[in-house]
Design a protein around this motif. Structure first.
Motif, PDB file in Angstrom:
ATOM      1  N   GLU A   1       0.801  -1.228   0.000  1.00  0.00           N
ATOM      2  CA  GLU A   1       0.000   0.000   0.000  1.00  0.00           C
ATOM      3  C   GLU A   1       0.827   1.268   0.000  1.00  0.00           C
ATOM      4  OE1 GLU A   1      -3.276   0.817   2.411  1.00  0.00           O
ATOM      5  OE2 GLU A   1      -4.228  -1.141   2.169  1.00  0.00           O
ATOM      6  N   GLY A   2       2.036   1.241   0.542  1.00  0.00           N
ATOM      7  CA  GLY A   2       2.804   2.478   0.659  1.00  0.00           C
ATOM      8  C   GLY A   2       4.287   2.259   0.483  1.00  0.00           C
ATOM      9  N   GLU A   3       5.004   3.366   0.354  1.00  0.00           N
ATOM     10  CA  GLU A   3       6.435   3.298   0.078  1.00  0.00           C
ATOM     11  C   GLU A   3       7.221   2.667   1.231  1.00  0.00           C
ATOM     12  OE1 GLU A   3       4.678   6.670  -2.305  1.00  0.00           O
ATOM     13  OE2 GLU A   3       4.598   6.083  -0.185  1.00  0.00           O
ATOM     14  N   THR A   4       6.842   2.956   2.484  1.00  0.00           N
ATOM     15  CA  THR A   4       7.560   2.376   3.627  1.00  0.00           C
ATOM     16  C   THR A   4       7.454   0.856   3.612  1.00  0.00           C
ATOM     17  OG1 THR A   4       7.142   4.352   4.958  1.00  0.00           O
ATOM     18  CG2 THR A   4       7.730   2.346   6.141  1.00  0.00           C
ATOM     19  N   ASP A   5       6.260   0.338   3.291  1.00  0.00           N
ATOM     20  CA  ASP A   5       6.085  -1.105   3.215  1.00  0.00           C
ATOM     21  C   ASP A   5       6.916  -1.713   2.083  1.00  0.00           C
ATOM     22  OD1 ASP A   5       4.373  -1.012   5.334  1.00  0.00           O
ATOM     23  OD2 ASP A   5       2.532  -1.162   4.147  1.00  0.00           O
ATOM     24  N   VAL A   6       7.050  -0.981   0.986  1.00  0.00           N
ATOM     25  CA  VAL A   6       7.883  -1.463  -0.119  1.00  0.00           C
ATOM     26  C   VAL A   6       9.310  -1.702   0.368  1.00  0.00           C
ATOM     27  CG1 VAL A   6       8.948  -0.800  -2.313  1.00  0.00           C
ATOM     28  CG2 VAL A   6       6.503  -0.448  -1.964  1.00  0.00           C
ATOM     29  N   ASP A   7       9.864  -0.720   1.100  1.00  0.00           N
ATOM     30  CA  ASP A   7      11.226  -0.861   1.617  1.00  0.00           C
ATOM     31  C   ASP A   7      11.335  -2.028   2.592  1.00  0.00           C
ATOM     32  OD1 ASP A   7      11.909   1.300   0.112  1.00  0.00           O
ATOM     33  OD2 ASP A   7      12.198   2.689   1.786  1.00  0.00           O
ATOM     34  N   SER A   8      10.332  -2.187   3.460  1.00  0.00           N
ATOM     35  CA  SER A   8      10.376  -3.252   4.467  1.00  0.00           C
ATOM     36  C   SER A   8      10.392  -4.630   3.822  1.00  0.00           C
ATOM     37  CB  SER A   8       9.179  -3.136   5.412  1.00  0.00           C
ATOM     38  OG  SER A   8       9.196  -1.916   6.123  1.00  0.00           O
ATOM     39  N   VAL A   9       9.497  -4.857   2.849  1.00  0.00           N
ATOM     40  CA  VAL A   9       9.411  -6.168   2.207  1.00  0.00           C
ATOM     41  C   VAL A   9      10.651  -6.441   1.369  1.00  0.00           C
ATOM     42  CG1 VAL A   9       8.104  -7.575   0.574  1.00  0.00           C
ATOM     43  CG2 VAL A   9       6.899  -6.146   2.233  1.00  0.00           C
ATOM     44  N   ALA A  10      11.127  -5.449   0.631  1.00  0.00           N
ATOM     45  CA  ALA A  10      12.312  -5.642  -0.202  1.00  0.00           C
ATOM     46  C   ALA A  10      13.527  -5.986   0.647  1.00  0.00           C
ATOM     47  CB  ALA A  10      12.575  -4.392  -1.038  1.00  0.00           C
ATOM     48  N   ALA A  11      13.678  -5.319   1.790  1.00  0.00           N
ATOM     49  CA  ALA A  11      14.830  -5.578   2.662  1.00  0.00           C
ATOM     50  C   ALA A  11      14.762  -6.964   3.277  1.00  0.00           C
ATOM     51  CB  ALA A  11      14.903  -4.519   3.757  1.00  0.00           C
ATOM     52  N   ALA A  12      13.532  -7.432   3.584  1.00  0.00           N
ATOM     53  CA  ALA A  12      13.381  -8.723   4.255  1.00  0.00           C
ATOM     54  C   ALA A  12      13.443  -9.900   3.296  1.00  0.00           C
ATOM     55  CB  ALA A  12      12.055  -8.754   5.024  1.00  0.00           C
ATOM     56  N   THR A  13      13.124  -9.688   2.015  1.00  0.00           N
ATOM     57  CA  THR A  13      12.969 -10.827   1.104  1.00  0.00           C
ATOM     58  C   THR A  13      13.808 -10.756  -0.157  1.00  0.00           C
ATOM     59  OG1 THR A  13      11.142  -9.818  -0.124  1.00  0.00           O
ATOM     60  CG2 THR A  13      10.576 -11.048   1.874  1.00  0.00           C
ATOM     61  N   GLY A  14      14.136  -9.560  -0.608  1.00  0.00           N
ATOM     62  CA  GLY A  14      14.833  -9.435  -1.884  1.00  0.00           C
ATOM     63  C   GLY A  14      13.903  -9.476  -3.082  1.00  0.00           C
ATOM     64  N   TYR A  15      12.595  -9.526  -2.860  1.00  0.00           N
ATOM     65  CA  TYR A  15      11.636  -9.543  -3.961  1.00  0.00           C
ATOM     66  C   TYR A  15      11.571  -8.175  -4.649  1.00  0.00           C
ATOM     67  CZ  TYR A  15       9.761 -13.880  -1.923  1.00  0.00           C
ATOM     68  OH  TYR A  15       9.609 -15.142  -1.437  1.00  0.00           O
ATOM     69  N   VAL A  16      11.026  -8.159  -5.857  1.00  0.00           N
ATOM     70  CA  VAL A  16      10.699  -6.909  -6.536  1.00  0.00           C
ATOM     71  C   VAL A  16       9.354  -6.439  -5.981  1.00  0.00           C
ATOM     72  CG1 VAL A  16      10.138  -5.810  -8.733  1.00  0.00           C
ATOM     73  CG2 VAL A  16      11.993  -7.480  -8.605  1.00  0.00           C
ATOM     74  N   VAL A  17       9.325  -5.250  -5.382  1.00  0.00           N
ATOM     75  CA  VAL A  17       8.139  -4.759  -4.677  1.00  0.00           C
ATOM     76  C   VAL A  17       7.768  -3.392  -5.246  1.00  0.00           C
ATOM     77  CG1 VAL A  17       7.088  -4.435  -2.409  1.00  0.00           C
ATOM     78  CG2 VAL A  17       9.127  -5.867  -2.630  1.00  0.00           C
ATOM     79  N   THR A  18       6.469  -3.113  -5.330  1.00  0.00           N
ATOM     80  CA  THR A  18       6.006  -1.841  -5.875  1.00  0.00           C
ATOM     81  C   THR A  18       4.789  -1.348  -5.113  1.00  0.00           C
ATOM     82  OG1 THR A  18       5.401  -0.712  -7.935  1.00  0.00           O
ATOM     83  CG2 THR A  18       4.455  -2.886  -7.583  1.00  0.00           C
ATOM     84  N   THR A  19       4.409  -0.119  -5.396  1.00  0.00           N
ATOM     85  CA  THR A  19       3.174   0.469  -4.880  1.00  0.00           C
ATOM     86  C   THR A  19       2.760   1.581  -5.852  1.00  0.00           C
ATOM     87  OG1 THR A  19       2.101   1.396  -2.914  1.00  0.00           O
ATOM     88  CG2 THR A  19       4.264   2.262  -3.459  1.00  0.00           C
ATOM     89  N   MET A  20       1.576   2.162  -5.614  1.00  0.00           N
ATOM     90  CA  MET A  20       1.110   3.247  -6.486  1.00  0.00           C
ATOM     91  C   MET A  20       1.211   4.561  -5.728  1.00  0.00           C
ATOM     92  SD  MET A  20      -1.274   1.327  -4.986  1.00  0.00           S
ATOM     93  CE  MET A  20      -2.446   1.619  -3.660  1.00  0.00           C
ATOM     94  N   PRO A  21       1.385   5.677  -6.405  1.00  0.00           N
ATOM     95  CA  PRO A  21       1.499   6.963  -5.715  1.00  0.00           C
ATOM     96  C   PRO A  21       0.182   7.354  -5.053  1.00  0.00           C
ATOM     97  CG  PRO A  21       1.349   7.297  -8.087  1.00  0.00           C
ATOM     98  CD  PRO A  21       1.493   5.821  -7.867  1.00  0.00           C
ATOM     99  N   GLY A  22       0.279   7.951  -3.864  1.00  0.00           N
ATOM    100  CA  GLY A  22      -0.914   8.430  -3.178  1.00  0.00           C
ATOM    101  C   GLY A  22      -1.641   7.390  -2.366  1.00  0.00           C
TER     102      GLY A  22
END
Length: 694
Positions: free
Chosen positions: A152-173
């Motif tokens: 849902e948000g940019e902070t979650d993108v960073d958290s998941v990417a750091a924990a898993t190495g997956y390609v993670v995205t979200t939408m603006p706003g």
């Protein structure tokens, strides 16, 4: 950092662990020193604050006090209102598929997110120009047929990417600006989209996830929806040290529940590995890579054998466990091994391959310094090449991955984990399933470094011959060493026994005595000397040793009173005594004698032999290849019984036939030392006769 994350950080800083139970975190009641792992529940309250409750204390004041956190800290920072914002603490860049910058999103404290265009204006771009975060990586993943995670948000993108190495995205706003069909088009080609929704009390996050799901369904893109097992979002879930595999799968048609369902204890067969299996890259590449790893008979023969780190004891690129009851000097043995590997010093006569040592002192860190100084004083050198971490790192925490990467960069030869219990807090050590996960984490450490990973563990209360807990751990070990102790105080004997050596012969038992070391320049509060101990090889009874072995040769030299010479003088002494043995065995005997000597350093160089010059006279000079003048009659590794008495230079302190105040003297037939001559006796009363030659 959210209030939930702050509480999780305080919890883990205190060395505690969290469990996921029915949409809330459960942990141990440190407020009352409880042992149960789920006495305290933690969840998000109706006012969006974090609430903890101890079911035994019937409150939370003592729990917060034990963590050093106040109840006021358990509220999220209020969102900024109007134009009053603090300093930005984080920025994300949204780029088009070709890499050009479309917009930025800045995060402020107090909590606020604000868009920014490349020209500096604080606004979003037009609707038709907006893109997903990390779009270039998303498109590369689509071309490879891999999976993409949507948060849902940019902070979650960073958290998941750091924990898993997956390609993670979200939408603006976020959910406020909604999902566009053009975002769906940007995901075309991916194998699957994993949507991780926020667990809002009003169900907003799940409603948004279902709108995305409907759009992906229309486009024919496979997808699944997940909720965090604890907390409000996936960042809270990961802050609780829960793995990504503990996310709760939600069907796209389910109605949002007031609380998420409890995590199932046993997933269905088709859910067994649904996250780990989706390593980016596509199934075809992974299948081909696995086929390429298969070895035929010739390939298997080409694999290098295990390289010894300490001869007959430790091997590189292996898991090893050393176990024994409390108080048997396990850590003293391990510290001496670490010191030998770090400095390159032979370990009690066994060759050592020098390399860096990483030592996790997970318990008893305060006493390790004194033991180290005793080792240094005994060996006359600093314990170089050893780095100590005076605290535990939990095998199931994310920090274990940090440890793996740190060790990979340092490239150690030996990694000591002292003890197993302190790095597996909260793990059921009798469970083969739970300990299987621990072993896998240790295997990751071994595979990343190629080091010998040595784990120190306790034995069971009633089964001292095996390590405590799950039997599956022993099966995973290349080597298992057991330690026992007999006697009391400085009269104790410590035995190191090889209980398992998977691909080599089990080495003979090593028996150690304790040597007390008075630490130079150190004293206790009452003025008495500060002391510690080191382990030195126990001089064995020659009659119990295998004839011809290095230990037997060393014992014969001890009984004959031969000083601790270097190799050439000892070979000469063996020839004089009628001990016929290969040069390498005699040299091993020299190392054994040096390593247990309290008067000479174990690395005594040959040029110091001059400090023990042979005295003139007495006996014939015998070359290395001879046994004795004339007809020796002895077998390999045994002294000849018809030899002439050895030169006085071999006796401790010289002497021989002569006169003392107690009467005339002669040489004892067994130990070859001076004795007072008695009628009809040719040996000391306490000396056992040597075995007769058949």
């Amino acid at each position: 950092m959210s209030a939930f994350e702050r509480l999780m950080e305080a919890l883990h800083s205190a060395g505690e662990h969290a469990l996921s139970r029915g949409g809330e975190v459960r942990t141990r009641g440190i407020c009352h020193g409880g042992d149960s792992p789920d006495t305290v529940s933690i969840k998000i309250g109706n006012n969006k604050n974090v609430v903890a409750w101890c079911h035994k204390c019937q409150g939370n004041t003592d729990f917060y006090a034990a963590l050093g956190i106040s109840e006021a800290e358990l509220y999220d920072e209020p969102k900024a209102k109007g134009s009053g914002r603090g300093e930005p603490v984080k920025s994300w860049t949204y780029r088009g598929a070709d890499g050009h910058v479309v917009q930025y999103v800045d995060k402020f404290v107090p909590k606020a997110f604000r868009p920014r265009l490349p020209d500096g204006r604080h606004n979003h771009p037009p609707k038709e120009e907006r893109v997903l975060l990390n779009l270039p990586e998303v498109r590369a993943q689509a071309e490879a047929g891999g999976m993409v995670v949507l948060c849902e948000g940019e902070t979650d993108v960073d958290s998941v990417a750091a924990a898993t190495g997956y390609v993670v995205t979200t939408m603006p706003g976020g959910t406020g600006m909604g999902w566009q069909e053009r975002y769906t088009q940007m995901l075309h080609g991916v194998s699957e989209v994993r949507i991780i929704a926020d667990n809002d009390l009003d169900g907003t996050g799940l409603k948004h996830a279902r709108k995305v799901s409907a759009s992906l369904t229309r486009a024919g893109i496979s997808h699944r929806i997940y909720l965090p097992a604890v907390g409000k979002d996936v960042s809270d879930h990961l802050a609780a040290r829960l793995p990504i595999t503990d996310l709760i799968r939600v069907d796209a048609t389910d109605e949002p529940a007031e609380e998420p369902p409890a995590t199932p204890s046993e997933p269905e067969d088709n859910e067994q590995a649904e996250w780990p299996e989706d390593i980016p890259g596509g199934i075809e590449d992974r299948v081909n890579a696995l086929i390429a790893e298969l070895l035929d008979s010739s390939d298997l023969d080409d694999l290098p054998p295990l390289a010894p780190l300490v001869n007959d004891v430790l091997f590189l690129d292996t898991l090893t466990r050393l176990y024994g009851p409390s108080g048997v000097f396990k850590s003293f043995i391990v510290l001496s091994l670490a010191g030998s590997v770090g400095t390159g010093l032979d370990w009690h006569g066994k060759h050592v391959r020098q390399g860096l040592v990483i030592y996790l002192v997970a318990e008893g860190a305060r006493g390790m310094g004194k033991r180290k100084r005793a080792w240094e004083q005994h060996h006359g050198r600093k314990m170089t090449g050893v780095k100590f971490l005076p605290r535990p790192v939990q095998t199931l925490d994310d920090e274990w991955l940090i440890l793996i990467e740190a060790c990979r960069r340092l490239n150690p030869a030996l990694i000591v984990i002292d003890t197993q219990a302190r790095v597996t807090v909260g793990v059921e050590e009798n469970s083969n399933k739970d300990m299987g996960v621990v072993v896998d984490r240790m295997e990751q450490l071994r595979a990343a470094t190629g080091a010998c990973v040595l784990v120190v563990h306790h034995s069971g209360h009633e089964q001292s011959e095996r390590g405590r807990g799950a039997s599956a751990v022993k099966g995973a070990m290349q080597t298992e060493l057991g330690v026992t102790r007999t006697g009391r105080g400085l009269d104790s004997k410590v035995t190191l026994r090889t209980g398992k050596q998977k691909d080599d012969e089990e080495a003979a038992d090593l028996v150690f005595a304790l040597k007390q070391i008075k630490l130079d320049g150190e004293a206790k509060e009452d003025g008495s000397p500060a002391t510690s101990v080191v382990l030195i090889p126990q001089a064995a009874d020659p009659n119990e040793l295998e004839h011809g072995s290095p230990e037997w040769i060393a014992a014969q030299l001890d009984r004959a009173g031969v000083p601790i010479f270097g190799g050439p003088k000892t070979i000469e002494a063996c020839a004089t005594l009628g001990i016929r043995a290969r040069k390498d065995k005699i040299e091993q005997a020299v190392k054994i004698r040096k390593s247990r000597s309290g008067d000479l350093p174990p690395n005594l160089p040959r040029d110091l032999e001059a400090s023990h010059p042979p005295k003139s006279g007495g006996g014939n000079h015998i070359s290395t290849g001879q046994t004795s003048p004339g007809n020796a009659g002895g077998r390999w590794g045994e002294p000849s019984l018809d030899l002439p008495p050895p030169s006085p230079s071999l006796r401790e302190g010289g002497g021989g036939a002569g006169e003392t105040k107690d009467g005339p003297t002669a040489l004892c037939d067994v130990c070859l030392r001076t004795m007072v001559r008695k009628r009809g006796s040719t040996r000391h009363d306490g000396c056992k006769p040597l075995p007769a030659t058949p």
